[in-house]
Design an enzyme around this catalytic site. Structure first.
Site, mmCIF file in Angstrom:
data_model
loop_
_atom_site.group_PDB
_atom_site.id
_atom_site.type_symbol
_atom_site.label_atom_id
_atom_site.label_comp_id
_atom_site.label_asym_id
_atom_site.label_seq_id
_atom_site.Cartn_x
_atom_site.Cartn_y
_atom_site.Cartn_z
ATOM 1 N N SER A 11 0.848 -1.198 0.000
ATOM 2 C CA SER A 11 0.000 0.000 0.000
ATOM 3 C C SER A 11 0.883 1.247 0.000
ATOM 4 O O SER A 11 1.664 1.462 0.935
ATOM 5 C CB SER A 11 -0.888 0.014 1.245
ATOM 6 O OG SER A 11 -1.360 1.332 1.461
ATOM 7 N N HIS A 36 -1.464 -1.341 -4.139
ATOM 8 C CA HIS A 36 -2.716 -0.957 -3.484
ATOM 9 C C HIS A 36 -2.727 0.562 -3.283
ATOM 10 O O HIS A 36 -1.829 1.121 -2.652
ATOM 11 C CB HIS A 36 -2.783 -1.692 -2.140
ATOM 12 C CG HIS A 36 -4.031 -1.508 -1.361
ATOM 13 N ND1 HIS A 36 -5.164 -2.293 -1.526
ATOM 14 C CD2 HIS A 36 -4.347 -0.625 -0.374
ATOM 15 C CE1 HIS A 36 -6.105 -1.913 -0.677
ATOM 16 N NE2 HIS A 36 -5.641 -0.898 0.037
ATOM 17 N N ASP A 38 -4.772 3.716 -1.825
ATOM 18 C CA ASP A 38 -5.826 4.093 -0.871
ATOM 19 C C ASP A 38 -6.338 5.496 -1.155
ATOM 20 O O ASP A 38 -5.609 6.475 -0.973
ATOM 21 C CB ASP A 38 -5.263 4.044 0.557
ATOM 22 C CG ASP A 38 -5.076 2.623 1.050
ATOM 23 O OD1 ASP A 38 -6.047 1.853 1.004
ATOM 24 O OD2 ASP A 38 -3.953 2.288 1.476
ATOM 25 N N MET A 40 -8.938 8.396 -0.172
ATOM 26 C CA MET A 40 -9.764 8.854 0.962
ATOM 27 C C MET A 40 -10.228 10.279 0.725
ATOM 28 O O MET A 40 -9.451 11.108 0.234
ATOM 29 C CB MET A 40 -8.946 8.819 2.254
ATOM 30 C CG MET A 40 -8.289 7.481 2.522
ATOM 31 S SD MET A 40 -7.313 7.555 4.033
ATOM 32 C CE MET A 40 -6.549 5.935 4.018
ATOM 33 N N HIS A 69 -8.514 1.270 -3.754
ATOM 34 C CA HIS A 69 -9.387 1.090 -2.596
ATOM 35 C C HIS A 69 -10.094 2.418 -2.339
ATOM 36 O O HIS A 69 -9.474 3.379 -1.866
ATOM 37 C CB HIS A 69 -8.518 0.650 -1.401
ATOM 38 C CG HIS A 69 -9.262 0.457 -0.127
ATOM 39 N ND1 HIS A 69 -8.632 0.192 1.073
ATOM 40 C CD2 HIS A 69 -10.592 0.478 0.157
ATOM 41 C CE1 HIS A 69 -9.541 0.063 2.030
ATOM 42 N NE2 HIS A 69 -10.727 0.248 1.501
ATOM 43 N N MET A 71 -12.186 4.716 -0.425
ATOM 44 C CA MET A 71 -12.794 5.061 0.875
ATOM 45 C C MET A 71 -13.390 6.451 0.719
ATOM 46 O O MET A 71 -12.905 7.434 1.293
ATOM 47 C CB MET A 71 -11.717 5.016 1.974
ATOM 48 C CG MET A 71 -11.279 3.610 2.318
ATOM 49 S SD MET A 71 -9.716 3.555 3.216
ATOM 50 C CE MET A 71 -8.572 3.575 1.846
ATOM 51 N N MET A 140 -11.311 -5.618 6.094
ATOM 52 C CA MET A 140 -10.479 -4.628 6.804
ATOM 53 C C MET A 140 -10.091 -5.217 8.154
ATOM 54 O O MET A 140 -10.951 -5.646 8.925
ATOM 55 C CB MET A 140 -11.240 -3.318 7.033
ATOM 56 C CG MET A 140 -11.492 -2.475 5.794
ATOM 57 S SD MET A 140 -10.023 -2.050 4.824
ATOM 58 C CE MET A 140 -9.019 -1.152 6.008
ATOM 59 N N GLY A 145 -8.918 4.382 7.126
ATOM 60 C CA GLY A 145 -8.648 5.817 7.260
ATOM 61 C C GLY A 145 -7.182 6.135 7.492
ATOM 62 O O GLY A 145 -6.715 7.194 7.100
ATOM 63 N N PHE A 146 -6.474 5.216 8.106
ATOM 64 C CA PHE A 146 -5.075 5.512 8.464
ATOM 65 C C PHE A 146 -4.208 4.265 8.334
ATOM 66 O O PHE A 146 -4.680 3.151 8.581
ATOM 67 C CB PHE A 146 -4.990 6.030 9.910
ATOM 68 C CG PHE A 146 -5.786 7.281 10.120
ATOM 69 C CD1 PHE A 146 -5.237 8.533 9.848
ATOM 70 C CD2 PHE A 146 -7.108 7.199 10.543
ATOM 71 C CE1 PHE A 146 -5.990 9.682 10.011
ATOM 72 C CE2 PHE A 146 -7.870 8.352 10.706
ATOM 73 C CZ PHE A 146 -7.316 9.596 10.438
ATOM 74 N N GLY A 147 -2.960 4.495 7.974
ATOM 75 C CA GLY A 147 -1.988 3.418 8.011
ATOM 76 C C GLY A 147 -1.430 3.287 9.419
ATOM 77 O O GLY A 147 -1.823 4.033 10.329
ATOM 78 N N ASP A 178 -6.444 -6.091 4.937
ATOM 79 C CA ASP A 178 -5.838 -4.762 4.847
ATOM 80 C C ASP A 178 -5.802 -4.109 6.223
ATOM 81 O O ASP A 178 -6.854 -3.853 6.823
ATOM 82 C CB ASP A 178 -6.685 -3.921 3.878
ATOM 83 C CG ASP A 178 -6.096 -2.552 3.603
ATOM 84 O OD1 ASP A 178 -4.974 -2.271 4.073
ATOM 85 O OD2 ASP A 178 -6.768 -1.757 2.905
ATOM 86 N N GLY A 179 -4.582 -3.832 6.705
ATOM 87 C CA GLY A 179 -4.428 -3.081 7.944
ATOM 88 C C GLY A 179 -3.645 -3.843 8.999
ATOM 89 O O GLY A 179 -4.035 -4.944 9.395
ATOM 90 N N GLY A 180 -2.501 -3.277 9.388
ATOM 91 C CA GLY A 180 -1.720 -3.873 10.469
ATOM 92 C C GLY A 180 -1.068 -5.192 10.095
ATOM 93 O O GLY A 180 -0.731 -5.995 10.968
ATOM 94 N N GLY A 200 1.309 -1.737 4.169
ATOM 95 C CA GLY A 200 1.873 -0.408 3.929
ATOM 96 C C GLY A 200 3.134 -0.213 4.731
ATOM 97 O O GLY A 200 4.254 -0.295 4.217
HETATM 98 C C1 DX5 Z 1 -6.204 1.956 5.773
HETATM 99 C C2 DX5 Z 1 -5.777 1.554 4.399
HETATM 100 C C3 DX5 Z 1 -4.652 0.598 4.353
HETATM 101 C C4 DX5 Z 1 -3.363 1.103 4.922
HETATM 102 C C5 DX5 Z 1 -2.629 -0.058 5.520
HETATM 103 O O1 DX5 Z 1 -7.388 2.668 5.682
HETATM 104 O O2 DX5 Z 1 -6.868 0.968 3.693
HETATM 105 O O3 DX5 Z 1 -4.459 0.113 3.019
HETATM 106 O O4 DX5 Z 1 -2.521 1.687 3.981
HETATM 107 O O5 DX5 Z 1 -1.513 0.417 6.163
HETATM 108 P P1 DX5 Z 1 -0.677 -0.456 7.200
HETATM 109 O O6 DX5 Z 1 -0.190 -1.652 6.453
HETATM 110 O O7 DX5 Z 1 0.375 0.461 7.632
HETATM 111 O O8 DX5 Z 1 -1.634 -0.845 8.302
HETATM 112 ZN ZN ZN Z 2 -6.476 -0.003 1.740
#
Ligand code: DX5
Ligand code: ZN
Length: 226
Positions: A11, A36, A38, A40, A69, A71, A140, A145-147, A178-180, A200
């Site tokens: 990402s 990927h 993102d 927003m 993606h 959002m 998810m 919303g945030f990485g 996706d996420g963490g 990401g």
């Molecule tokens: C969050 C995004 C993710 C984000 C993941 O809203 O959809 O794609 O970039 O970031 P990491 O891998 O740092 O959790």
């Molecule tokens: Zn994403």
């Protein structure tokens, strides 16, 4: 899940935007399966990120599929602009879309792959009627919303549930998370049935560089499946 079947989708939200082309090229060389992106709008999620011009620029520097993606509150309005820019697939949220089937049909009519995303509090069951029409599900594993957030382990039973539904209704559908995702959580998600992992921070946030970071993720999955 077979270990070799697990794909990585870096990402770019965590990339250094001043060196974006370079970083994506590095990810491609290191064997990324797709990129990927993102998007927003500061409304659907409390953050603003990037739009179609980024996809257009990336299209010139990579041959990898660009998965988008969305959002955003009105995904339908922006589909064509992203297709023109070079998006290969769209991930649209179940939440806040009263006409999800129409959105999916529009994506397919544009000749692109369609995926549906569910947030952590949304049950897998909402996918039952749409699964046969889509190419991909994105679960998810953090709130969008945030990485750089922590993986929510409560999503693991849901990943398993979605994989079971897919086996019944749409074998061959991609199950992405996706996420963490990092070297600790990647094997958990893969063991639960995910075959595409978005990452990401664990790809672009490592001091050792993109290739070493991706190797580390792959090694963590391989070790768990040995
Ligand atoms: C969050 C995004 C993710 C984000 C993941 O809203 O959809 O794609 O970039 O970031 P990491 O891998 O740092 O959790
Ligand atoms: Zn994403």
């Amino acid at each position: 899940m077979e270990k070799d079947a697990v794909k990585l989708a870096p990402s770019i939200l965590a990339a250094d935007f001043a060196r974006l082309g370079e970083q994506v090229a590095e990810a491609e060389r290191a064997g990324a399966d797709r990129i990927h992106v993102d998007v927003m709008d500061g409304h659907f999620v409390p953050n603003i990120s990037m739009g179609a011009p980024i996809v257009k620029s990336l299209r010139r520097v990579t041959r990898l599929p660009l998965e988008t993606h969305l959002m955003i509150s009105d995904p339908d309005f922006f589909l064509e602009e992203f297709v023109e820019a070079g998006s290969d697939s769209f991930l649209v949220h179940w939440e806040g879309n009263p006409n999800l089937h129409r959105t999916v049909q529009r994506i397919k009519a544009l000749g692109k792959r369609a995926g549906v995303v569910i947030n952590p509090a949304t049950p897998a069951a909402v996918l039952e009627e749409i699964l046969q029409d889509i190419d991909q599900v994105l679960v998810m594993t953090v709130n969008p919303g945030f990485g750089h957030q922590h993986f929510l382990p409560t999503t693991l039973p849901k990943i398993r549930h979605v994989r079971e539904m897919m086996e019944q209704i749409k074998p061959g559908c991609d199950l992405e998370v996706d996420g963490g995702i990092d070297a600790e959580t990647a094997p958990l998600a893969a063991a639960a049935g995910a075959n595409v992992l978005v990452a990401g921070t664990a790809v672009f946030g490592e001091r050792e560089g993109v290739a070493a970071a991706m190797d580390r993720l792959r090694a963590s999955i391989n070790a768990a499946f040995r």
